[in-house]
Write an enzyme that holds these catalytic residues in place. Structure first.
Site, PDB file in Angstrom:
ATOM      1  N   LYS A 116       0.816  -1.218   0.000  1.00  0.00           N
ATOM      2  CA  LYS A 116       0.000   0.000   0.000  1.00  0.00           C
ATOM      3  C   LYS A 116       0.852   1.271   0.000  1.00  0.00           C
ATOM      4  O   LYS A 116       0.448   2.293  -0.553  1.00  0.00           O
ATOM      5  CB  LYS A 116      -0.935   0.010   1.216  1.00  0.00           C
ATOM      6  CG  LYS A 116      -2.027  -1.054   1.174  1.00  0.00           C
ATOM      7  CD  LYS A 116      -3.032  -0.804   0.067  1.00  0.00           C
ATOM      8  CE  LYS A 116      -4.217  -1.763   0.143  1.00  0.00           C
ATOM      9  NZ  LYS A 116      -5.129  -1.593  -1.020  1.00  0.00           N
TER      10      LYS A 116
ATOM     11  N   GLU B  42      -9.890   5.719   3.138  1.00  0.00           N
ATOM     12  CA  GLU B  42     -10.709   4.608   3.616  1.00  0.00           C
ATOM     13  C   GLU B  42      -9.758   3.445   3.825  1.00  0.00           C
ATOM     14  O   GLU B  42      -8.708   3.377   3.204  1.00  0.00           O
ATOM     15  CB  GLU B  42     -11.787   4.248   2.596  1.00  0.00           C
ATOM     16  CG  GLU B  42     -11.355   3.275   1.482  1.00  0.00           C
ATOM     17  CD  GLU B  42     -10.292   3.833   0.530  1.00  0.00           C
ATOM     18  OE1 GLU B  42     -10.182   5.074   0.430  1.00  0.00           O
ATOM     19  OE2 GLU B  42      -9.565   3.030  -0.088  1.00  0.00           O
TER      20      GLU B  42
ATOM     21  N   SER C 120       1.709  -9.593  -0.872  1.00  0.00           N
ATOM     22  CA  SER C 120       1.425  -8.158  -0.796  1.00  0.00           C
ATOM     23  C   SER C 120       1.444  -7.581   0.618  1.00  0.00           C
ATOM     24  O   SER C 120       1.550  -6.369   0.782  1.00  0.00           O
ATOM     25  CB  SER C 120       0.079  -7.870  -1.450  1.00  0.00           C
ATOM     26  OG  SER C 120      -0.922  -8.650  -0.830  1.00  0.00           O
TER      27      SER C 120
END
Lengths: 278, 405
Positions: free
Chosen positions: B98, B120, B386
């Site tokens: 991210k 969010e 990830s």
């Protein structure tokens, strides 16, 4: 093509007053009570009726209207039933303009052409679709105009002079000025800022300009209506409806009258305002 | 209907933000001017070598890139087929991919003079990355997170608060990622004058799907160079999990025009595709939500349905619009893994490789367990790991103890 919206604003201009526009959610708290409420609105002084099409994810609405949509969905409301509601209203009233307001997905899933045909024949006059800006006009706005429905656009405090022509280009019926940056039911509108904004929009269009978001009381309605061609009230009416429900969220004997009484009081406020020039 | 194959799979979107019929800009008028500004700012930044140079500096020294490409020897032996490499995005600062995107967006926000950042978050990984970079650059940070997710991802909530962010538990709707996104959009509409919305995945109105993809493409670009270096060729297949699909898009995009590379995206099948799940492509159809047209889970009336996944990061009833297009055009194969399959993969990778994955990439590992054994030993398979599983330790611990009782 002249719609009931065009006719109504022309009549009001002749009478020298502004329009009182109400918003309630279709099917809130249940389809039958909702029809009774909508039927009671013109008698209580509503000049134009906006009916919300319930959606699970209303990203521009505050808690009151979110909850109204969820109550309606829980009571089994669908887009088809919303059109039935309009058809039911039209049995007794062929003059009061009806505007459906909501989000695009239920219409997209219903099928745009089928929806426009069914809406027109049910007696719908205009559409306000929150998540369709001019950049997406091919989706629904242009087909709606072709089908003889007004496509009413929202203009906001962030819509500057450079952008206004694009926003107004395919707008018809009236322009809905959102008086605040925010969601429904949030802050109160400041009437001097609203006055300036309406004047700015009127430099770009001959259409009537109605103002909504943040109007809750007859006093504010009067103040706003004296600067615009119409004042829209939604959340305050939805709150009056909710406060009349029983603990399980069902309609009571007071539900229809609670909405009708507040509508009458707000209509008095709007009618007390001096009109602005078309 | 046969869809014509494009000359390139990497040329989208068009100037209106469409990937085929998907994408677009379905937002309230209030937001439209800002979205156009953002597009302009992004176009200018992309053309500015100083922007890229500054990004590269932070990517190297703050994020810790490049992330390693690691040969998972014991997993490969255990499955007995394809040679499996893990792209170690979980080793990035903040513990997931991210941060790649957040760094890019925060630098854009700075260029645009925005001092307040909203985001969010589902699993909290995007929220943590946003809170981290806001701390680093002295920006106000507000994170919307579904109340259900606040409950199941407590470690990340605490991290965000330590980093100085305000976390708002969202009580509306299903109280998960979709509702957090609604609430973030409501905040943005209200505070549009000073606020930058840092979207965490390849979804939302144009230009977000594109800019998030571009910032995440560093994953695929590095992978390409790294596989070349150790194996002297392209990989044969890629596997990544998909909620909105940013880690997958980041890995896939640089390989889309390499026809020899098979590509697999893995959605969350929850309790199973005939029950509650979060697999928008397997169980949904095209609709419009959160600013874009894409595959969505919904009922016959177009009402959005509740998604379910054990993984908060995949618990979303939609998917990025470019994935919807890649599915329709047949370039990427979209599979799905259930909660139970993901849990099994979570444990397998922990025990075989000493790497505790997040529940999200555990879905990708679950499909590797099916795909790898059917492939020859010289088949090179790259999986995007990830995120790391620290945030899931309490939740998985509870589930496993509950099961062993």
């Amino acid at each position: 093509m002249t719609t009931r919206i065009d006719t109504r604003f022309a009549e009001l201009a002749e009478q020298g007053r502004s329009a009182f526009v109400t918003f309630l959610m279709a099917g809130d708290p249940d389809p039958a009570t909702s029809l009774e409420i909508i039927k009671a609105l013109p008698k209580s002084g509503a000049d134009v009726i906006e009916i919300g099409m319930p959606f699970t994810d209303p990203m521009a609405d505050g808690p009151s209207i979110q909850a109204a949509g969820l109550r309606a969905l829980k009571a089994g409301m669908t887009l088809k039933k919303t059109l039935d509601l309009v058809r039911g209203f039209r049995k007794d009233d062929d003059a009061t303009p009806i505007v459906l307001m909501g989000y695009y997905n239920p219409i997209y899933i219903y099928g745009v052409d089928k929806f426009l045909g069914d809406a027109k024949s049910a007696g719908v006059d205009g559409l306000i679709i929150v998540d369709l800006p001019p950049e997406e006009d091919d989706e629904l706005c242009l087909p709606a105009m072709k089908a003889g429905l007004n496509f009413i656009r929202l203009a906001t405090p962030t819509t500057d002079d450079k952008r206004l022509p694009a926003v107004l280009a395919n707008t018809s019926g009236f322009v809905y000025y959102v008086s605040i940056t925010g969601i429904t039911g949030a802050a109160a509108a400041d009437s001097s800022a609203v006055s300036e904004a309406v004047a700015r929009i009127k430099r770009h269009t001959k259409l009537p300009v109605c103002v909504g978001f943040g109007i809750r009381t007859p006093e504010t309605a009067r103040a706003i209506a004296s600067h615009a061609n119409g004042a829209v009230v939604g959340t305050a009416l939805v709150d009056a409806l909710r406060n009349s429900l029983d603990a399980e969220g069902r309609a009571t004997g007071k539900t229809v009258s609670a909405v009708a009484e507040l509508t009458a009081a707000l209509a008095q406020g709007v009618k007390g305002a001096r009109a602005v020039a078309e | 209907m046969t869809i014509a194959k494009p000359n390139s799979y990497r040329s989208g979107p068009d100037e209106r933000g469409h990937f085929g019929i998907f994408g677009g800009r379905f937002v309230a008028e209030t937001l439209m001017p800002l979205i156009l500004d953002l597009e302009k700012a992004y176009t200018a930044a992309k053309a500015d070598p100083a922007f890229q140079a500054e990004m590269n500096g932070y990517l190297k020294d703050y994020v810790g890139r490049p992330s390693p490409l690691y040969f998972a020897e014991r997993l490969t032996e255990h499955l007995g087929g394809a040679k499996i490499y893990l792209k170690r995005e979980e080793l990035n600062h903040t513990g997931s991919h991210k941060v790649n995107n957040v760094l890019g967006q925060i630098m854009l926000a700075r260029r645009m003079g925005k001092k307040r950042i909203i985001a969010e978050t589902g699993a909290g990984q995007h929220g943590v990355a946003t809170a981290t970079l806001c701390a680093r650059f002295g920006l106000e940070c507000v994170v919307y997170m579904g109340a259900v997710d606040v409950e199941r991802q407590q470690p990340n909530v605490i991290r965000m608060e330590m980093l100085g962010a305000k976390v708002f538990p969202v009580q509306s709707g299903t109280r998960t990622l979709k509702d957090a996104m609604n609430e973030a959009l409501r905040d943005w509409v209200t505070n549009v004058h000073n606020t930058f919305y840092c979207i965490g995945t390849v979804a939302g109105p144009h230009p977000y799907p594109t800019l998030v993809r571009d910032f995440q493409s560093i994953i695929g670009n590095e992978t390409k160079a790294q596989v070349q270096e150790v194996e002297g060729r392209l990989p044969d297949s890629l596997v990544a999990c998909i909620g909105g699909g940013s880690n997958a898009m980041g890995l896939f995009h640089p390989f889309l025009d390499d026809p020899s590379v098979e590509i697999f995206g893995v959605e969350a099948a929850g309790h199973g595709l005939t029950q509650l799940h979060a697999a928008s492509i397997a169980g949904g159809r095209p609709g419009v939500l959160h600013g874009n047209r894409t595959y969505l889970l919904m009922d016959a009336d177009g009402q959005i349905q509740d998604a379910h996944s054990i993984s908060a990061g995949l618990d979303y009833p939609g998917i990025g619009p470019e994935h919807s297009w890649l599915h329709e055009i047949g370039r990427v194969n979209y599979l799905s893994a259930t909660d139970d399959e993901a849990l099994a993969a979570f444990q397998l990778l922990s025990r075989l490789e000493g790497i505790i994955p997040a529940l999200e990439p555990a879905h990708a590992i679950a499909k590797v367990m099916e795909l790898a054994p059917k492939r020859p030993r010289d088949h090179l398979m790259v999986v995007n790991l990830s995120g790391r599983g620290d945030k899931d330790v309490p939740q998985v611990g509870d589930i496993l103890r509950g099961k062993s009782k």
